[in-house]
Design a protein around this motif. Structure first.
Motif, PDB file in Angstrom:
ATOM      1  N   LYS A 186       6.053   3.922   0.919  1.00  0.00           N
ATOM      2  CA  LYS A 186       4.621   4.007   1.159  1.00  0.00           C
ATOM      3  C   LYS A 186       3.855   3.505  -0.068  1.00  0.00           C
ATOM      4  O   LYS A 186       4.245   3.778  -1.195  1.00  0.00           O
ATOM      5  CB  LYS A 186       4.262   5.468   1.422  1.00  0.00           C
ATOM      6  CG  LYS A 186       2.788   5.716   1.644  1.00  0.00           C
ATOM      7  CD  LYS A 186       2.568   7.097   2.199  1.00  0.00           C
ATOM      8  CE  LYS A 186       1.128   7.564   2.030  1.00  0.00           C
ATOM      9  NZ  LYS A 186       0.100   6.547   2.190  1.00  0.00           N
ATOM     10  N   GLY A 187       2.778   2.810   0.173  1.00  0.00           N
ATOM     11  CA  GLY A 187       1.943   2.346  -0.935  1.00  0.00           C
ATOM     12  C   GLY A 187       1.076   3.472  -1.470  1.00  0.00           C
ATOM     13  O   GLY A 187       0.854   4.489  -0.812  1.00  0.00           O
ATOM     14  N   GLY A 188       0.591   3.285  -2.696  1.00  0.00           N
ATOM     15  CA  GLY A 188      -0.400   4.202  -3.242  1.00  0.00           C
ATOM     16  C   GLY A 188       0.117   5.577  -3.602  1.00  0.00           C
ATOM     17  O   GLY A 188      -0.652   6.537  -3.682  1.00  0.00           O
TER      18      GLY A 188
ATOM     19  N   ASP B 147       2.464  -9.522  -4.638  1.00  0.00           N
ATOM     20  CA  ASP B 147       1.414  -9.583  -3.625  1.00  0.00           C
ATOM     21  C   ASP B 147       0.116  -9.002  -4.126  1.00  0.00           C
ATOM     22  O   ASP B 147      -0.955  -9.455  -3.779  1.00  0.00           O
ATOM     23  CB  ASP B 147       1.803  -8.607  -2.513  1.00  0.00           C
ATOM     24  CG  ASP B 147       2.342  -9.258  -1.334  1.00  0.00           C
ATOM     25  OD1 ASP B 147       3.168 -10.124  -1.535  1.00  0.00           O
ATOM     26  OD2 ASP B 147       1.926  -8.869  -0.230  1.00  0.00           O
TER      27      ASP B 147
ATOM     28  N   GLN C 255       0.230 -17.080   0.928  1.00  0.00           N
ATOM     29  CA  GLN C 255       1.501 -17.770   0.712  1.00  0.00           C
ATOM     30  C   GLN C 255       2.675 -16.866   1.045  1.00  0.00           C
ATOM     31  O   GLN C 255       2.554 -15.656   1.072  1.00  0.00           O
ATOM     32  CB  GLN C 255       1.609 -18.213  -0.750  1.00  0.00           C
ATOM     33  CG  GLN C 255       0.714 -19.380  -1.098  1.00  0.00           C
ATOM     34  CD  GLN C 255       1.093 -20.656  -0.389  1.00  0.00           C
ATOM     35  OE1 GLN C 255       2.237 -20.847  -0.018  1.00  0.00           O
ATOM     36  NE2 GLN C 255       0.123 -21.521  -0.170  1.00  0.00           N
TER      37      GLN C 255
ATOM     38  N   ILE D 145       9.840  -2.037   2.613  1.00  0.00           N
ATOM     39  CA  ILE D 145      11.306  -2.105   2.514  1.00  0.00           C
ATOM     40  C   ILE D 145      11.795  -3.521   2.799  1.00  0.00           C
ATOM     41  O   ILE D 145      12.983  -3.750   2.951  1.00  0.00           O
ATOM     42  CB  ILE D 145      12.003  -1.135   3.506  1.00  0.00           C
ATOM     43  CG1 ILE D 145      11.607  -1.442   4.962  1.00  0.00           C
ATOM     44  CG2 ILE D 145      11.714   0.318   3.164  1.00  0.00           C
ATOM     45  CD1 ILE D 145      12.555  -0.846   5.986  1.00  0.00           C
TER      46      ILE D 145
ATOM     47  N   ARG E 185      13.146   5.974   4.557  1.00  0.00           N
ATOM     48  CA  ARG E 185      13.516   4.574   4.820  1.00  0.00           C
ATOM     49  C   ARG E 185      13.870   3.843   3.527  1.00  0.00           C
ATOM     50  O   ARG E 185      14.826   3.070   3.486  1.00  0.00           O
ATOM     51  CB  ARG E 185      12.416   3.858   5.605  1.00  0.00           C
ATOM     52  CG  ARG E 185      12.490   4.252   7.089  1.00  0.00           C
ATOM     53  CD  ARG E 185      11.323   3.817   7.907  1.00  0.00           C
ATOM     54  NE  ARG E 185      11.065   2.399   8.026  1.00  0.00           N
ATOM     55  CZ  ARG E 185      11.600   1.583   8.929  1.00  0.00           C
ATOM     56  NH1 ARG E 185      12.499   2.037   9.773  1.00  0.00           N
ATOM     57  NH2 ARG E 185      11.253   0.316   8.981  1.00  0.00           N
TER      58      ARG E 185
ATOM     59  N   GLY F 156      -4.773  -4.670   1.076  1.00  0.00           N
ATOM     60  CA  GLY F 156      -4.289  -5.152  -0.220  1.00  0.00           C
ATOM     61  C   GLY F 156      -3.478  -4.064  -0.878  1.00  0.00           C
ATOM     62  O   GLY F 156      -2.264  -4.010  -0.736  1.00  0.00           O
ATOM     63  N   LYS F 157      -4.148  -3.144  -1.551  1.00  0.00           N
ATOM     64  CA  LYS F 157      -3.453  -2.033  -2.196  1.00  0.00           C
ATOM     65  C   LYS F 157      -2.949  -1.025  -1.157  1.00  0.00           C
ATOM     66  O   LYS F 157      -3.626  -0.732  -0.186  1.00  0.00           O
ATOM     67  CB  LYS F 157      -4.412  -1.335  -3.155  1.00  0.00           C
ATOM     68  CG  LYS F 157      -3.820  -0.101  -3.812  1.00  0.00           C
ATOM     69  CD  LYS F 157      -4.654   0.369  -4.975  1.00  0.00           C
ATOM     70  CE  LYS F 157      -4.337   1.805  -5.365  1.00  0.00           C
ATOM     71  NZ  LYS F 157      -2.941   2.201  -5.283  1.00  0.00           N
ATOM     72  N   GLY F 158      -1.777  -0.495  -1.397  1.00  0.00           N
ATOM     73  CA  GLY F 158      -1.234   0.512  -0.497  1.00  0.00           C
ATOM     74  C   GLY F 158      -1.857   1.872  -0.747  1.00  0.00           C
ATOM     75  O   GLY F 158      -2.430   2.127  -1.809  1.00  0.00           O
ATOM     76  N   GLY F 159      -1.762   2.742   0.248  1.00  0.00           N
ATOM     77  CA  GLY F 159      -2.167   4.131   0.079  1.00  0.00           C
ATOM     78  C   GLY F 159      -3.660   4.361  -0.065  1.00  0.00           C
ATOM     79  O   GLY F 159      -4.095   5.362  -0.605  1.00  0.00           O
TER      80      GLY F 159
ATOM     81  N   GLU G  59       7.395  -2.273   8.154  1.00  0.00           N
ATOM     82  CA  GLU G  59       8.329  -1.809   7.122  1.00  0.00           C
ATOM     83  C   GLU G  59       8.234  -0.286   6.993  1.00  0.00           C
ATOM     84  O   GLU G  59       9.232   0.392   6.813  1.00  0.00           O
ATOM     85  CB  GLU G  59       8.019  -2.480   5.782  1.00  0.00           C
ATOM     86  CG  GLU G  59       8.295  -3.973   5.814  1.00  0.00           C
ATOM     87  CD  GLU G  59       7.963  -4.656   4.498  1.00  0.00           C
ATOM     88  OE1 GLU G  59       8.335  -4.136   3.446  1.00  0.00           O
ATOM     89  OE2 GLU G  59       7.316  -5.720   4.542  1.00  0.00           O
ATOM     90  N   GLU G  60       7.008   0.205   7.043  1.00  0.00           N
ATOM     91  CA  GLU G  60       6.799   1.648   6.924  1.00  0.00           C
ATOM     92  C   GLU G  60       5.728   2.078   7.929  1.00  0.00           C
ATOM     93  O   GLU G  60       4.602   2.403   7.560  1.00  0.00           O
ATOM     94  CB  GLU G  60       6.355   2.017   5.499  1.00  0.00           C
ATOM     95  CG  GLU G  60       7.386   1.745   4.411  1.00  0.00           C
ATOM     96  CD  GLU G  60       8.596   2.681   4.431  1.00  0.00           C
ATOM     97  OE1 GLU G  60       8.834   3.373   5.440  1.00  0.00           O
ATOM     98  OE2 GLU G  60       9.319   2.696   3.413  1.00  0.00           O
TER      99      GLU G  60
ATOM    100  N   PRO H 133       0.410  -3.037   3.571  1.00  0.00           N
ATOM    101  CA  PRO H 133      -0.291  -3.402   2.337  1.00  0.00           C
ATOM    102  C   PRO H 133       0.153  -4.780   1.847  1.00  0.00           C
ATOM    103  O   PRO H 133       1.104  -5.354   2.360  1.00  0.00           O
ATOM    104  CB  PRO H 133       0.135  -2.312   1.349  1.00  0.00           C
ATOM    105  CG  PRO H 133       1.369  -1.710   1.907  1.00  0.00           C
ATOM    106  CD  PRO H 133       1.311  -1.906   3.384  1.00  0.00           C
ATOM    107  N   GLY H 134      -0.553  -5.278   0.839  1.00  0.00           N
ATOM    108  CA  GLY H 134      -0.212  -6.595   0.302  1.00  0.00           C
ATOM    109  C   GLY H 134      -1.078  -7.686   0.897  1.00  0.00           C
ATOM    110  O   GLY H 134      -2.002  -7.405   1.673  1.00  0.00           O
ATOM    111  N   THR H 135      -0.794  -8.927   0.502  1.00  0.00           N
ATOM    112  CA  THR H 135      -1.598 -10.052   0.983  1.00  0.00           C
ATOM    113  C   THR H 135      -0.716 -11.242   1.346  1.00  0.00           C
ATOM    114  O   THR H 135      -1.215 -12.332   1.525  1.00  0.00           O
ATOM    115  CB  THR H 135      -2.585 -10.507  -0.121  1.00  0.00           C
ATOM    116  OG1 THR H 135      -1.853 -10.766  -1.320  1.00  0.00           O
ATOM    117  CG2 THR H 135      -3.639  -9.466  -0.405  1.00  0.00           C
ATOM    118  N   SER H 136       0.601 -11.041   1.463  1.00  0.00           N
ATOM    119  CA  SER H 136       1.468 -12.181   1.767  1.00  0.00           C
ATOM    120  C   SER H 136       1.769 -12.265   3.257  1.00  0.00           C
ATOM    121  O   SER H 136       1.021 -11.742   4.074  1.00  0.00           O
ATOM    122  CB  SER H 136       2.729 -12.130   0.909  1.00  0.00           C
ATOM    123  OG  SER H 136       3.512 -11.040   1.272  1.00  0.00           O
TER     124      SER H 136
ATOM    125  N   ASP I 109      -7.104  -5.520  -5.754  1.00  0.00           N
ATOM    126  CA  ASP I 109      -6.376  -5.861  -4.537  1.00  0.00           C
ATOM    127  C   ASP I 109      -7.334  -6.154  -3.384  1.00  0.00           C
ATOM    128  O   ASP I 109      -7.004  -6.941  -2.491  1.00  0.00           O
ATOM    129  CB  ASP I 109      -5.403  -4.726  -4.180  1.00  0.00           C
ATOM    130  CG  ASP I 109      -4.373  -4.501  -5.285  1.00  0.00           C
ATOM    131  OD1 ASP I 109      -4.305  -5.323  -6.212  1.00  0.00           O
ATOM    132  OD2 ASP I 109      -3.641  -3.494  -5.216  1.00  0.00           O
TER     133      ASP I 109
END
Lengths: 291, 288
Positions: free
Chosen positions: A10-12, A37, A137, A171, A201, B8-11, B39-40, B168-171, B197
């Protein structure tokens, strides 16, 4: 030389705050931000960029409209649905080059793409290797592999014995690229149902790649029952919970001030992160030495 | 209508916003939620759907018939992902690297390559209290989420309000999820991480020519950087959710804002009205 990667699923959950604190606490190391990213480690380590390199990777197809006879073979064969109206959709194109090889008129060429940049920088705490992927990208996994390799070479030259890596969330491809061959993965989680689900996970992923793991429960006091459940789960999985970091407003304040939390404050979170680092060092000493 | 919720940023609270928006609209609209964070995926934790459908997602990966293969090396030569290595008397396929483009089999001069499906994840569908529910799940150890995201998006229903929860992310996974949305909500928090982000996410959304607005979560902590940036760039801050321990505790137990604090529902309805307005304006601009 050893390498610790900070991951979370999980992010953050606090990966970057913890990796940034490790940067202060560790001696003789090289730092690498594998979240290409959305790289944030530089925001608290304030690097002076010494070198910037272009990252060329992958390719996209281009159709020469003058030569194209609209036979439709490329459209029919493209598995990525990237060709419509005999124009390549550059975002969907995965650069396989199939269309260019089969076009009977040789109307399609493959063009190399610049997918981002990577930097070698100096910080108060040592060398930092970091990168940014270009807008929209792909190939983040390859960029991660590249900067890890650079970090390893720099560590060898500097005779550093440790690489500290701030990993990406999830993941998938860039996470696998950050993880493979690392000495230890520190999984930062939080006692929320989402955090727990995602921890499972990412832990499975580490087990899949045979990377030793340790768990840190961040903001553990937000939900005591969930924290106990994570501890029970880790116990069942034979994974050590190396720290329980309390919720502390100083962590966010440190980000706002652009400094690592252990520099900003000596509060409850900082104290526990120092304890976490102590435990991580002991675990790193225990894992087998890399060649 | 397709609304993607990215960050962008997770969470930062994407899942909280996406699920609360869905729950707040379900009485007045047909709503479908599509969790593209394959993924999650987390939406099922908050919405607890009754999952009734399951579709396995596979990639066609090459299998070499070594009786017919003459080790000419053509397949390895055409593979852009180095998923095949040919030796004088041996050939190796690395399924994890294969994107399933099909070039090797088509171009093999002796037709020694066939394809077999390799499972990389699944899409599950169901119902969560009158919300259509779809999510994708990448199998652990598989690197490529995009084919699963594309499969999830096949379930978009034009007559529904489709809410897409983005990774999250930008790809590539973020781009694949957000593409073709009518509007993109960018959830962020008022910290330098959130701002940095957010800027990356805005660049992607602009590149894709999708109108966007910001949800500022955990307002009150951090600094004013995000608000200053939005003002300067003329990006609307469409909803502000304050930092509140109670919200964090509810979320930790898997309870959304719309359920745990029903007074928020009306805010999400207003948010939806504003999104519709902005999306209409955005659609008047030429799309590529």
């Amino acid at each position: 030389m050893k390498e610790i990667v900070v991951l979370s699923g999980k992010g953050g959950t606090g990966k970057t705050s913890i990796a940034g604190a490790f940067a202060v606490l560790a001696e003789n190391k090289v730092l690498v931000d594998c979240d290409v990213d959305a790289a944030d480690l530089h925001l608290i380590l304030k690097p002076s960029v010494r070198e910037t390199h272009e990252f060329w990777s992958g390719q996209v197809a281009i159709i020469d409209q003058k030569r194209c006879t609209r036979c439709g073979l490329c459209v029919e064969r493209c598995r990525f649905e990237a060709i419509s109206d005999f124009t390549i959709d550059q975002v969907s194109c995965e650069g396989c080059g199939f269309c260019a090889r089969i076009c009977p008129e040789n109307a399609i060429t493959m063009q190399k793409t610049m997918s981002g940049h990577w930097h070698r920088s100096d910080t108060d705490y040592g060398t930092l290797v970091h990168a940014e992927l270009g807008v929209a990208q792909e190939n983040s996994g390859k960029l991660v592999a590249l900067i890890r390799k650079q970090a390893r070479q720099i560590a060898e030259t500097q005779k550093a014995d440790l690489i500290i890596s701030d990993g990406p969330p999830g993941i998938g491809c860039p996470v696998i690229s950050s993880l493979s061959g690392a000495s230890l993965a520190l999984l930062v989680t939080e006692p929320t149902l989402s955090g727990m689900h995602d921890l499972e996970r990412v832990l499975q992923l580490c087990q899949h790649f045979n990377v030793p793991t340790a768990v840190c429960i961040n903001k553990y006091d937000i939900n005591g029952e969930n924290t106990r459940q994570i501890e029970r789960y880790c116990d069942d999985e034979n994974v050590k919970v190396v720290a329980r970091v309390p919720f502390d407003a100083a962590v966010t304040e440190a980000i706002a001030h652009g400094v690592p939390v252990v520099v900003y404050s000596e509060g409850t979170a900082s104290r526990e992160i120092r304890h976490l680092w102590h435990n991580v060092v002991m675990m790193l000493d225990g894992v087998q030495k890399d060649e | 209508m397709i609304i993607s919720v990215a960050s962008g940023k997770g969470g930062t609270g994407k899942t909280l916003v996406a699920t609360s928006l869905a729950l707040s609209l379900k009485e007045s609209h047909k709503v479908q939620i599509l969790d593209c964070d394959v993924e999650e995926p987390n939406d099922h934790i908050l919405l607890r759907p009754d999952l009734t459908g399951c579709e396995i997602v596979c990639l066609p990966v090459p299998r070499v018939d070594e009786i017919n293969c003459n080790y000419c090396g053509m397949c390895a030569d055409v593979c852009a992902y180095r998923a095949i290595a040919v030796f004088p008397k041996n050939i190796l396929v690395f399924p994890q690297l294969c994107h399933g483009c099909g070039a090797c089999g088509y171009l093999c001069p002796v037709r020694a390559i066939s394809y077999e499906p390799k499972e990389i994840g699944m899409v599950e569908t169901g119902d969560a209290c009158d919300i259509h529910f779809v999510h994708g799940k990448l199998s652990v150890g598989e690197p490529m989420p995009v084919p699963i995201i594309k499969r999830v998006k096949k379930y978009i229903l034009s007559q529904c309000v489709n809410i897409i929860d983005v990774s999250p992310g930008t790809s590539c996974p973020m781009v694949a999820s957000v593409r073709n949305s009518d509007f993109c909500l960018l959830v962020t928090e008022p910290t330098p991480f959130g701002l940095h982000d957010l800027k990356l996410a805005v660049a992607v959304v602009k590149e894709l020519q999708i109108p966007c607005g910001v949800v500022l979560n955990r307002a009150g902590v951090g600094d004013s950087g995000v608000e200053d940036y939005c003002r300067k760039e003329d990006i609307p801050v469409m909803l502000t959710i304050p930092f509140d321990m109670e919200i964090a505790r509810l979320y930790s137990r898997g309870i959304t804002l719309a359920e745990g604090m029903p007074q928020w529902k009306v805010q999400f309805v207003h948010l939806f009205d504003a999104i519709q307005e902005r999306a209409r304006e955005g659609n008047r601009c030429p799309k590529r």
